[in-house]
Structures are given as structure tokens and as C-alpha cells.
Scaffold this active site. Structure first.
Site, PDB file in Angstrom:
ATOM      1  N   ARG A  10      18.179  -3.883 -32.715  1.00  0.00           N
ATOM      2  CA  ARG A  10      19.316  -4.554 -33.357  1.00  0.00           C
ATOM      3  C   ARG A  10      19.047  -4.867 -34.826  1.00  0.00           C
ATOM      4  O   ARG A  10      19.968  -5.142 -35.584  1.00  0.00           O
ATOM      5  CB  ARG A  10      19.702  -5.810 -32.563  1.00  0.00           C
ATOM      6  CG  ARG A  10      18.842  -7.041 -32.775  1.00  0.00           C
ATOM      7  CD  ARG A  10      19.136  -8.086 -31.703  1.00  0.00           C
ATOM      8  NE  ARG A  10      19.051  -9.440 -32.211  1.00  0.00           N
ATOM      9  CZ  ARG A  10      18.891 -10.519 -31.448  1.00  0.00           C
ATOM     10  NH1 ARG A  10      18.802 -10.412 -30.136  1.00  0.00           N
ATOM     11  NH2 ARG A  10      18.837 -11.714 -31.962  1.00  0.00           N
ATOM     12  N   ARG A  52      19.176 -23.441 -29.215  1.00  0.00           N
ATOM     13  CA  ARG A  52      17.913 -22.726 -29.463  1.00  0.00           C
ATOM     14  C   ARG A  52      16.886 -23.749 -29.925  1.00  0.00           C
ATOM     15  O   ARG A  52      17.111 -24.438 -30.924  1.00  0.00           O
ATOM     16  CB  ARG A  52      18.113 -21.672 -30.554  1.00  0.00           C
ATOM     17  CG  ARG A  52      19.049 -20.535 -30.194  1.00  0.00           C
ATOM     18  CD  ARG A  52      19.104 -19.523 -31.342  1.00  0.00           C
ATOM     19  NE  ARG A  52      19.744 -18.282 -30.976  1.00  0.00           N
ATOM     20  CZ  ARG A  52      20.987 -17.937 -31.325  1.00  0.00           C
ATOM     21  NH1 ARG A  52      21.713 -18.750 -32.053  1.00  0.00           N
ATOM     22  NH2 ARG A  52      21.483 -16.771 -30.955  1.00  0.00           N
ATOM     23  N   HIS A  67      12.257 -23.573 -45.222  1.00  0.00           N
ATOM     24  CA  HIS A  67      12.705 -24.947 -45.393  1.00  0.00           C
ATOM     25  C   HIS A  67      13.942 -25.030 -46.264  1.00  0.00           C
ATOM     26  O   HIS A  67      14.849 -25.816 -46.016  1.00  0.00           O
ATOM     27  CB  HIS A  67      11.556 -25.774 -45.955  1.00  0.00           C
ATOM     28  CG  HIS A  67      10.449 -25.901 -44.960  1.00  0.00           C
ATOM     29  ND1 HIS A  67       9.360 -26.688 -45.141  1.00  0.00           N
ATOM     30  CD2 HIS A  67      10.294 -25.316 -43.748  1.00  0.00           C
ATOM     31  CE1 HIS A  67       8.563 -26.591 -44.088  1.00  0.00           C
ATOM     32  NE2 HIS A  67       9.118 -25.755 -43.245  1.00  0.00           N
ATOM     33  N   GLU A 112      19.052 -11.098 -20.493  1.00  0.00           N
ATOM     34  CA  GLU A 112      18.796 -10.347 -21.722  1.00  0.00           C
ATOM     35  C   GLU A 112      18.048  -9.056 -21.441  1.00  0.00           C
ATOM     36  O   GLU A 112      17.951  -8.189 -22.308  1.00  0.00           O
ATOM     37  CB  GLU A 112      17.966 -11.203 -22.688  1.00  0.00           C
ATOM     38  CG  GLU A 112      18.703 -12.421 -23.183  1.00  0.00           C
ATOM     39  CD  GLU A 112      17.828 -13.354 -23.978  1.00  0.00           C
ATOM     40  OE1 GLU A 112      18.045 -13.481 -25.183  1.00  0.00           O
ATOM     41  OE2 GLU A 112      16.916 -13.964 -23.381  1.00  0.00           O
ATOM     42  N   CYS A 165      26.569 -15.826 -24.527  1.00  0.00           N
ATOM     43  CA  CYS A 165      26.305 -16.564 -25.762  1.00  0.00           C
ATOM     44  C   CYS A 165      25.753 -15.685 -26.876  1.00  0.00           C
ATOM     45  O   CYS A 165      25.208 -16.183 -27.840  1.00  0.00           O
ATOM     46  CB  CYS A 165      25.356 -17.732 -25.490  1.00  0.00           C
ATOM     47  SG  CYS A 165      23.754 -17.221 -24.843  1.00  0.00           S
TER      48      CYS A 165
HETATM   49  C1  PEP Z   1      20.927 -13.102 -27.348  1.00  0.00           C
HETATM   50  O1  PEP Z   1      19.943 -12.383 -27.243  1.00  0.00           O
HETATM   51  O2  PEP Z   1      22.100 -12.697 -27.210  1.00  0.00           O
HETATM   52  C2  PEP Z   1      20.762 -14.528 -27.683  1.00  0.00           C
HETATM   53  C3  PEP Z   1      21.782 -15.361 -27.664  1.00  0.00           C
HETATM   54  O3  PEP Z   1      19.516 -14.935 -28.032  1.00  0.00           O
HETATM   55  P1  PEP Z   1      18.905 -14.778 -29.515  1.00  0.00           P
HETATM   56  O4  PEP Z   1      20.008 -14.245 -30.390  1.00  0.00           O
HETATM   57  O5  PEP Z   1      18.424 -16.133 -29.884  1.00  0.00           O
HETATM   58  O6  PEP Z   1      17.816 -13.791 -29.281  1.00  0.00           O
HETATM   59 MG    MG Z   2      17.969 -13.257 -27.223  1.00  0.00          MG
END
Ligand code: PEP
Ligand code: MG
Length: 576
Positions: free
Chosen positions: A463, A294, A187, A429, A500
Site C-alpha cells: 500500500r 490506535r 513531535h 487484516e 475501519c
Molecule cells: C487497517 O489496516 O485498515 C487499519 C485500520 O489499521 P492501520 O491503518 O493502523 O494499519
Molecule cells: Mg492495519
């Protein structure tokens, strides 16, 4: 060596460390007169409520959005009868008001140490904060934990803190926030985003390594914290901050410059958003629309699934603020590191490849149906764009789409107002989907590459693991060929394509994407200005021919070559 954490809000800042450690002292344990102690506690409670009212009236926090909701929830916690009663009972039992507050606080702390549920932890944390606040009112200073002399530039460091505690610190002086425990859905992080300061979370053992007023640099973009940097570093950072401010001014001033390349190609630059407050960035940056909305955070900050109506209000608000600009809503991507406190424990052994996103939605269809219903209601007569996350195969897309069609049919049967048009897309993805492209492209209205996830699965590299996260480069021959092939297939099928993931917000990577044929990209707001400048200094044609020669190269990374290309051709690829 900098300490690494997770990025919660971007930006670069420098200041002096202020350690958020609320001080508490109990002058006397037992009271002589319970009536008097009750009156003192009552007065302190009243004073605390008045102080909270004026604190939450800060102009910067105006307007709707999750940060307001978070603060209002806190306000409700402060009114909690059970908490007040327990303190009064402790006073009746002979304790002083201070000792009663502390006793109830200790009980809470014991519960907190056992709570794993993030929502409950936030609530218990609120009580801890309220207890500290009451103590200050009882001790007569009426001020706040942050009442003491503050340096001009405050870098606030805390294990964790409640949203209201952040506001104890004069927002004018707050430069950055670093948390040992916080995550993007904490929060306090949501309120910090509303104040637009850099925030880094999950920096382990920070408080033990830092003294008050130590100089600290917070690099929100790279999620790094530098404690006691030497003079050279400080000077460099100070220079960079000035440069950043200068650039921000410049980007703001040029936000209406069309993102058209030197050879006349119009690029659509869009924003990634996740909070209502992010929508203000549309005007700030002059972006074309929201390329990725999101939807997780509103689900994560509540104690239960938001109702269809609560979701509708939020999505309608997003669409109102976007006006004529398009918004791509992504349906819930929970699981992995995004847990819902009131939902099954989704923590798998290998969470990013576990039960998450569309997998959860298809196994619990009512969840997705409610979200889609809310989106349909919100859109009423307007355009609605929906995309599904983590789709691994065409059959999954079909199932998700069928749920959307059911919801549209239901709305129609009920005589409701449908959206003016509905566009349905998917994120790319999961690499496996690449081998079903022809079938997929026949079904979708648009495709958006989620490069963050796509590349972690493509290279089999987590990642979030610093040992391997940097091991492979997205600017490598394999990735470029893959993206080029994707562009070709989408062009042939006439399906709009965008990207994105984070790479879209880095000018050199964005340049490369445009060279490969991407015409729409979406990024975090802080990056858009730099990408706009790059776009306006680029000639696409020669870059496209240059890239043709690289697809077959054996290089580990093409970064140096692409950087040299940019330099030699006058393309401005400085990071924002
Ligand atoms: C992505 O995986 O590149 C993406 C935009 O989604 P997130 O970063 O919300 O997993
Ligand atoms: Mg993603």
C-alpha cells in the site's frame, strides 16, 4: 506534477512558501571578557525561557494530550543543565556567547548525523532549535526565526523542525506544513494536528525546488504538494477551499442529523483516533463513538515504555472524553513503519509482513499485559472494548485473550474495580483468518475489518508503493463478494461487524459497504460529514439488489457503475 509524500493531517490549503531555515550569524568568535560573555549568555537563556513560556500559553494548545506532553518535554530539554554547562564552559575557554552556542550546536549536529534512533534525533533536534533561539536572543532581536514579515497565508516548508519552532509562526497565518522528513509521530506533526492544519510528510528534495513566497498548494488528504501551480489550478483550488469550508460549516450544522438511510436503516458512524486531541472530534462531528483507537503514538513519542500508570491516565482520559460513547481500543500495532526508539529494531526486510502488532505482543507478553492492565484500570466500572491487530489465526486470538483473562483475574484477586463489561474483538487484516471464521466468530464479541492491510495482503500489493498501490480497486467484484460473505457469516453468528480502514471514509465506498450489509463503519474525522450526507440520501434495499448482480462480473473495477448508480438514484457521494 505534484510531489507526493505521506499523509499526516488532512485538509486542503494554499499559500506562499516560507522556508524554515533558521538564520545564524556569529559576529565575533573570541570574547575579551569571559565574565561579560557569561552574563550575556545567562541573560539570553533567561529571555529565551520567558519567551517559551508565553509561546506555549497559546489557547489553541490548551487541554491535555500528547501535544502538551511533547511541548513539556521540549521545555525540559530547554532546562538541560548539561547543555547549559557545555556552553558556559566554551565561554570560559574564551569564546563569545554566540560562538559558544554554535560550538555546542556543531557538536550536537555531528552526533545527530549519526543517530538513527528517532527519539534521540528528536532530542538533538530540540537542541538545534534551542541553539538557534538563543542566537536570536543574543543578537538582540529577541524575536524568533519567524519574526520577519510573513505572508498572510503561510505554507511552511522544512526539512524537519521541532515542535516549538512551529509555534514561532503566528498560528493565525499558518495554513499548512510540509516536511521532507517528518512522520506521523514527529513531535512537530503532533503539534500541527493540534492546530488543525494539513500536514504532508516525507516529501523528498522539496526545499531545493522551491523559492520563498512561491505559491504552494497542500492537499493533506491525498498527501500531495503542488509547487507553483498555474493560475487555473490555483483558481480551482481556491474554489475547492471555499467549498470545503462551506461543507465543513454544513457538516457541523448537520452533525446531529441521525445517520439513517431513506428507507430507515440506522448506520453507526464512528471515528478513528490516535491522539487525545482527536477526541474533541466526537462533539465536532456528532460521531457515535471511536471505532478504532490506535494506541501507538504515545509509545512512539517517549524515550521508554510508558508505565502502566501513564497509560492508565491516558486511556482514562480517552474514556472520560468519550462519555457514554463506546471506544474500541486497539492494542499496540508496532513494527513495520512504527518503530519504538527504545525497543528492538523491528525493521524487517518486508516490514508489513514482519514482526509486528500481535506477533510482537505474543512474543513479549509483558508488554501486552501491561497495556491490558492499564486499560482495565482505566475502565473501572465502565465498558471496556479491546481489539487485537494483525491476528492471522484463531490460536493467536486465543493466546491474546488468555492474557486479557489473566489480567482480569489478577485485578479481581487484588480486589480492584473491574470494568462493568469487557468486549473482546479482533481486526481482520490478514486474509488467512477468513478461513477460520466459524471458530473465530464463536470466540469474539465484535470484528473490525482493517481494509488497508487486508487488501494489501489480499492483492499482494504494497500500500506504500505508488507503482502498484492504485493497481487494484477495492470496488471490484472479488472484494465485494468477500465482504458480502463476511457480512453473512457475522449476521448468522450474531457478531457485530465494522470496517475501519480508509475506504469507510470515502462516500462511494461507504455507500457500497452499507449496500453489502455493513451497519457500522469508522473513519478519519474529516470524512464523517460527507459520509453522513451520503447515508441520508441512500435507499439500502435497491442498492443491495443491484450489488447482487455485480458479484460475478468480470470487471477490473466497479467504480464507474457504482458512481452511475449513485447519480441515477440521487445518492450524494461527493468527497468531503
Ligand atoms: C487497517 O489496516 O485498515 C487499519 C485500520 O489499521 P492501520 O491503518 O493502523 O494499519
Ligand atoms: Mg492495519
Amino acid at each position: 506534477m505534484p510531489s507526493a509524500g505521506i499523509r499526516i493531517n488532512s485538509g486542503l490549503a494554499m499559500g506562499e512558501a516560507v522556508l524554515h531555515q533558521p538564520r545564524v550569524s556569529i559576529p565575533q568568535m573570541f570574547g575579551d571578557d569571559p565574565k561579560l560573555e557569561q552574563a550575556r549568555l545567562g541573560q539570553a537563556l533567561a529571555a529565551m525561557h520567558r519567551a517559551l513560556d508565553s509561546m506555549f500559553a497559546d489557547k489553541r494548545l490548551d487541554g491535555g494530550g500528547e501535544h502538551r506532553e511533547v511541548l513539556e518535554t521540549y521545555r525540559l530539554v530547554a532546562e538541560d543543565r548539561g547543555w547549559q554547562r557545555r556552553m558556559m564552559e566554551a565561554v570560559d575557554g574564551g569564546l563569545t556567547a554566540e560562538a559558544a552556542v554554535q560550538k555546542v550546536q556543531d557538536d550536537m549536529r555531528t552526533r545527530m548525523s549519526m543517530a538513527t534512533d528517532p527519539y534521540l534525533r528528536e532530542r538533538l533536534y530540540d537542541f538545534e532549535d534551542l541553539g538557534n533561539r538563543l542566537m536570536q536572543h543574543l543578537s538582540g532581536d529577541g524575536g524568533t526565526a519567524a519574526g520577519a514579515e510573513l505572508p498572510e497565508n503561510v505554507v511552511l516548508l522544512a526539512r524537519n523542525m521541532g515542535p516549538a519552532e512551529l509555534l514561532d509562526y503566528e498560528p493565525k497565518r499558518l495554513r499548512a506544513l510540509v516536511l521532507e522528513e517528518g512522520t506521523a509521530a514527529s513531535h512537530v506533526a503532533i503539534v500541527a494536528r493540534a492546530l488543525d492544519i494539513p500536514v504532508v510528510g516525507r516529501v523528498p528534495d522539496l526545499l531545493s525546488r522551491i523559492d520563498p513566497l512561491d505559491p504552494v498548494v497542500v492537499d493533506g488528504d491525498n498527501a500531495q504538494v503542488f509547487v507553483r501551480p498555474n493560475d487555473d489550478v490555483q483558481q480551482e483550488v481556491a474554489g475547492n477551499i471555499l467549498l470545503q469550508e462551506e461543507r465543513r460549516r454544513l457538516y457541523r450544522a448537520s452533525r446531529n442529523d441521525p445517520p439513517v438511510t431513506m428507507d430507515g436503516v440506522r448506520i453507526s458512524l464512528n471515528l478513528n483516533a490516535g491522539l487525545l486531541i482527536d477526541m474533541q472530534q466526537l462533539a465536532e462531528t456528532g460521531a457515535d463513538g471511536i471505532g478504532l483507537y490506535r494506541t501507538e503514538i504515545p509509545f512512539m513519542v517517549r524515550s521508554e515504555f510508558p508505565s502502566v500508570e501513564a497509560q492508565r491516565v491516558l486511556y482514562a482520559n480517552v474514556l472520560d472524553q468519550a462519555g457514554a460513547r463506546p471506544v474500541m481500543f486497539r492494542t499496540l500495532d508496532i513494527g513495520g513503519d512504527k518503530q519504538l526508539p527504545y525497543f528492538h529494531d523491528l525493521s524487517d526486510q518486508n516490514p508489513t509482513m514482519g514482526w509486528r502488532a500481535i506477533r510482537v505482543a505474543l512474543d513479549r507478553p509483558s508488554l501486552l499485559r501491561h497495556q491490558l492492565r492499564a486499560l482495565i484500570h482505566a475502565a473501572r466500572g465502565r465498558q471496556l472494548s479491546v481489539m487485537f491487530p494483525m491476528v492471522s489465526e484463531v490460536a493467536e486470538f486465543d493466546s491474546a485473550r488468555a492474557l486479557l483473562d489473566k489480567e482480569l483475574a489478577r485485578e479481581e484477586a487484588l480486589g480492584g474495580v473491574l470494568p462493568e463489561s469487557v468486549r473482546v474483538g479482533t481486526m481482520l487484516e490478514v486474509p488467512g483468518l477468513m478461513w477460520q471464521m466459524p471458530a473465530l466468530l464463536r470466540r469474539i464479541d465484535f470484528l473490525s475489518v482493517g481494509s488497508n492491510d487486508l487488501f494489501q495482503f489480499l492483492f499482494a500489493v504494497d500500500r506504500g508503493n505508488p507503482r502498484v498501490a492504485e493497481r487494484y480497486d477495492v470496488l471490484s467484484p472479488g472484494v465485494l463478494s468477500l465482504l458480502r460473505s463476511l457480512v453473512g457469516q457475522c449476521e448468522a453468528a450474531g457478531v457485530p461487524l465494522s470496517l475501519c480502514g480508509e475506504m469507510a471514509g470515502r462516500p462511494l465506498e461507504a455507500m457500497t459497504l452499507i449496500g453489502l450489509g455493513f451497519r457500522t463503519i469508522s473513519m478519519t474525522p474529516a470524512r464523517l460529514g460527507a459520509v453522513r450526507v451520503m447515508t441520508r440520501t441512500l435507499n439500502v434495499k435497491p442498492l443491495a439488489s443491484y450489488l447482487e448482480k455485480l458479484f460475478d462480473a468480470p470487471d477490473h473495477s466497479l467504480r464507474q457503475k457504482l458512481r452511475a448508480y449513485a447519480r441515477d438514484h440521487g445518492v450524494k457521494v461527493e468527497d468531503g
